[in-house]
Design an enzyme around this catalytic site. Structure first.
Site, mmCIF file in Angstrom:
data_model
loop_
_atom_site.group_PDB
_atom_site.id
_atom_site.type_symbol
_atom_site.label_atom_id
_atom_site.label_comp_id
_atom_site.label_asym_id
_atom_site.label_seq_id
_atom_site.Cartn_x
_atom_site.Cartn_y
_atom_site.Cartn_z
ATOM 1 N N ARG A 5 6.510 8.625 45.387
ATOM 2 C CA ARG A 5 7.719 9.174 45.994
ATOM 3 C C ARG A 5 7.609 9.466 47.494
ATOM 4 O O ARG A 5 8.578 9.867 48.115
ATOM 5 C CB ARG A 5 8.129 10.454 45.245
ATOM 6 C CG ARG A 5 8.323 10.224 43.744
ATOM 7 C CD ARG A 5 8.714 11.456 42.969
ATOM 8 N NE ARG A 5 10.041 11.897 43.341
ATOM 9 C CZ ARG A 5 10.294 12.971 44.080
ATOM 10 N NH1 ARG A 5 9.311 13.714 44.544
ATOM 11 N NH2 ARG A 5 11.524 13.309 44.364
ATOM 12 N N ASP A 32 7.224 -19.068 69.255
ATOM 13 C CA ASP A 32 6.279 -18.421 70.172
ATOM 14 C C ASP A 32 5.911 -17.040 69.631
ATOM 15 O O ASP A 32 6.683 -16.096 69.737
ATOM 16 C CB ASP A 32 6.935 -18.314 71.559
ATOM 17 C CG ASP A 32 6.056 -17.566 72.557
ATOM 18 O OD1 ASP A 32 4.892 -17.265 72.212
ATOM 19 O OD2 ASP A 32 6.530 -17.279 73.665
ATOM 20 N N GLU A 51 24.003 10.363 47.535
ATOM 21 C CA GLU A 51 22.787 11.160 47.400
ATOM 22 C C GLU A 51 23.077 12.631 47.712
ATOM 23 O O GLU A 51 24.208 13.040 47.903
ATOM 24 C CB GLU A 51 21.681 10.599 48.311
ATOM 25 C CG GLU A 51 20.641 9.761 47.563
ATOM 26 C CD GLU A 51 19.914 10.537 46.472
ATOM 27 O OE1 GLU A 51 19.816 11.778 46.547
ATOM 28 O OE2 GLU A 51 19.435 9.896 45.525
ATOM 29 N N HIS A 82 11.455 5.712 47.196
ATOM 30 C CA HIS A 82 10.564 5.822 46.046
ATOM 31 C C HIS A 82 10.255 4.422 45.538
ATOM 32 O O HIS A 82 11.140 3.566 45.469
ATOM 33 C CB HIS A 82 11.219 6.639 44.925
ATOM 34 C CG HIS A 82 11.634 8.009 45.366
ATOM 35 N ND1 HIS A 82 12.449 8.822 44.607
ATOM 36 C CD2 HIS A 82 11.355 8.724 46.477
ATOM 37 C CE1 HIS A 82 12.644 9.975 45.244
ATOM 38 N NE2 HIS A 82 11.991 9.919 46.384
ATOM 39 N N GLU A 87 16.959 4.874 50.408
ATOM 40 C CA GLU A 87 18.145 5.693 50.714
ATOM 41 C C GLU A 87 18.533 5.488 52.175
ATOM 42 O O GLU A 87 17.701 5.107 52.997
ATOM 43 C CB GLU A 87 17.838 7.171 50.464
ATOM 44 C CG GLU A 87 17.547 7.468 49.004
ATOM 45 C CD GLU A 87 16.950 8.858 48.771
ATOM 46 O OE1 GLU A 87 16.971 9.312 47.621
ATOM 47 O OE2 GLU A 87 16.450 9.468 49.741
ATOM 48 N N GLU A 133 13.695 2.227 45.725
ATOM 49 C CA GLU A 133 14.934 3.014 45.827
ATOM 50 C C GLU A 133 15.142 3.460 47.288
ATOM 51 O O GLU A 133 14.892 4.612 47.632
ATOM 52 C CB GLU A 133 14.857 4.246 44.924
ATOM 53 C CG GLU A 133 14.767 3.926 43.454
ATOM 54 C CD GLU A 133 14.616 5.176 42.584
ATOM 55 O OE1 GLU A 133 14.756 5.051 41.353
ATOM 56 O OE2 GLU A 133 14.342 6.272 43.120
ATOM 57 N N ARG A 135 9.628 16.944 39.802
ATOM 58 C CA ARG A 135 9.779 16.016 40.918
ATOM 59 C C ARG A 135 9.153 16.518 42.212
ATOM 60 O O ARG A 135 9.353 15.906 43.243
ATOM 61 C CB ARG A 135 11.281 15.736 41.142
ATOM 62 C CG ARG A 135 11.883 14.872 40.075
ATOM 63 C CD ARG A 135 13.403 14.815 40.177
ATOM 64 N NE ARG A 135 13.983 14.094 39.052
ATOM 65 C CZ ARG A 135 14.335 12.823 39.071
ATOM 66 N NH1 ARG A 135 14.166 12.104 40.159
ATOM 67 N NH2 ARG A 135 14.860 12.246 38.006
ATOM 68 N N GLU A 170 6.057 6.323 39.579
ATOM 69 C CA GLU A 170 6.984 6.388 40.708
ATOM 70 C C GLU A 170 6.277 7.102 41.860
ATOM 71 O O GLU A 170 5.983 8.290 41.775
ATOM 72 C CB GLU A 170 8.252 7.158 40.319
ATOM 73 C CG GLU A 170 9.243 7.313 41.454
ATOM 74 C CD GLU A 170 10.408 8.249 41.116
ATOM 75 O OE1 GLU A 170 11.322 8.379 41.945
ATOM 76 O OE2 GLU A 170 10.384 8.867 40.019
ATOM 77 N N GLU A 202 22.448 5.952 47.966
ATOM 78 C CA GLU A 202 21.353 5.200 47.349
ATOM 79 C C GLU A 202 21.951 4.101 46.485
ATOM 80 O O GLU A 202 22.930 4.312 45.779
ATOM 81 C CB GLU A 202 20.487 6.119 46.479
ATOM 82 C CG GLU A 202 19.284 5.409 45.862
ATOM 83 C CD GLU A 202 18.417 6.327 45.006
ATOM 84 O OE1 GLU A 202 18.118 5.946 43.859
ATOM 85 O OE2 GLU A 202 18.058 7.422 45.477
#
Length: 446
Positions: free
Chosen positions: A337, A56, A191, A247, A136, A134, A318, A335, A198
């Site tokens: 992020r 349903d 982390e 990420h 976390e 990745e 970063r 990547e 992670e």
């Protein structure tokens, strides 16, 4: 674009019988990213494998109205796995696609939305989108009733070991369980924030990667509970500490060739990769409502906690939203992020792919990289460099989403309307709530 197990119907029935599997969970994901399942006894397995199992749909968030509620579950045979944590009355699972009674895929099925985005990539000559996620998460202690608290179970930091990292045994059991279920684990570590962890698993094609994210969340929560802990993928559970991201490393392939790699380029990036990144940056503010879908998501996207706030890219630092990891050749990838683990992975990958493909289609020009720390730049400096910020809150993100035809078309009319409605309710509930912070600030002052 499928798994590599290549199970047949007969294989699954044989394995289930040999392993004494008593129950099978037919799993799927709702629009909000929650795993749903219909559990059937072994006696119904053959019927399920013939795509005759009905449920349903009107009772599922963001699906359909009561008068059109019958839907069918079509199991993806290659997702067959037996849960290793159930010893008596073994339980297995199959991840399913959702179909309407007329035999058409259901337009609001997140897995179907990702498959449609991948079809567009195929039409442009790309045979696969590879994704390395990745996700976390935090581990919190539970109280005597088993309810989650906000008390951390360790004071560890980045890459710490026991005795600082008291989550190590739990994390090790999570890794062993995932490996039993066919995951190839590449790394597992503490982390930056206390209680934060992670676990990285090997990249896969987009459908399998999204399936794996959902399976990963289920395993992490199940094993944590066995350790008397609560695992949460909430993006920012604690003020003053790093939040949890997801990420997404991504690349497009043509057969065995990585379409993102160019040997003669200074950064090893092809024009395809540059156009793809330009598309992701162009549409970033519009797909944020999907990759960062909660009120809480925007508490993570603030300066000073390693989460990206600014729509920029770099090969060397970063702080921007897109980073180019150092590996080259088959491993050349971008990547992205900003996504967080509250996102529905099927929808998040679909909108990032659509943004990148739009960049390739229209040969969008990639702006210059931002190789200095954006967090220390002034607003004027960022403006002169043409670096916009991600939305400041869910409301802004929803407004940006509606203004973007590429992202709206990727989601489709049904999913967009239901997603927007549910998120608008969430924003209104948050906006009209009186929070403890306000009482602390104003109750005595005024």
């Amino acid at each position: 674009m499928s798994y590599n197990n290549n199970y047949s119907k007969e294989d699954i029935i044989r394995i289930a019988k040999e392993e004494n599997v008593r129950f099978i969970r037919l799993q799927f994901t709702d629009l909000m990213g929650s795993i749903k399942n219909v559990e059937i006894p072994y006696s119904q397995l053959e019927k399920a494998l013939d795509n005759k199992m009905m449920f349903d749909g009107s009772s599922i968030e963001g699906y359909v109205r009561i008068e059109e509620s019958d839907m069918y579950l079509y199991p993806d045979l290659d997702t067959w796995v037996i849960f290793p944590w159930v010893t008596e009355s073994k339980v297995a699972r199959l991840i399913c696609d959702i179909y309407m009674p007329d035999g058409k895929p259901f337009a609001g099925d997140p897995r179907a939305i990702l498959k449609n985005a991948l079809k567009q990539a195929e039409e442009m000559g790309f045979t696969a989108m590879n994704v390395g996620p990745e996700p976390e998460f935090f581990l919190f202690k539970t109280d005597e009733k088993g309810n989650p608290t906000t008390e951390l179970n360790d004071q560890g930091g980045y890459f710490d070991l026991a005795p600082m990292d008291l989550g190590e045994n739990c994390r090790r059991d999570i890794v062993l369980t995932l490996e039993e279920m066919g995951f190839e684990i590449e790394a597992s570590h503490h982390e930056v924030a206390p209680g934060q962890h992670e676990i990285d698993f090997k990249y896969a094609d987009a459908i399998k990667a999204a399936d794996q994210i959902q399976t990963f969340k289920l395993v992490v929560k199940t094993v944590a509970r066995q350790h008397g802990l609560h695992a949460t993928f909430m993006p920012k559970p604690l003020f003053g500490m790093n939040g949890s991201g997801m990420h997404c490393h991504q690349s497009l392939f043509k057969g065995d060739v990585n379409a993102f790699y160019e040997e003669n380029d200074k950064l090893g990036l092809s024009n395809v990769a540059r156009h793809y990144m330009a598309g992701v940056l162009r549409h970033a503010r519009s797909f944020a409502a999907i990759t960062n879908p909660t009120v809480n998501s925007y508490k993570r996207l603030v300066p000073g906690y390693e989460a990206p706030v600014y729509v920029a890219w770099s090969a060397s630092n970063r702080s921007p939203m897109i980073r180019i990891p150092a590996s080259r050749g088959l491993s050349t990838r971008v990547e992205v992020r900003n996504p967080d683990p509250a996102a529905n992975p099927y929808l998040a990958l679909a909108v990032m792919l659509a943004a990148g493909l739009d960049g390739i289609k229209n040969k969008m020009q990639l702006p210059p990289p931002t190789d200095r720390n954006i967090y220390v730049m002034t607003e004027e400096e960022r403006e002169s460099d043409g670096i916009p910020t991600l939305p400041l809150n869910l409301k802004q993100a929803l407004d940006e989403l509606l203004r973007n035809d590429v992202i709206c078309d990727t989601l489709g009319e049904h999913a967009l309307a239901h997603f927007y409605e549910l998120k608008e309710i969430e924003w209104d509930m948050y906006r009209t709530q009186v929070h403890q912070w306000e009482r602390d600030q104003y109750l005595s002052l005024y």
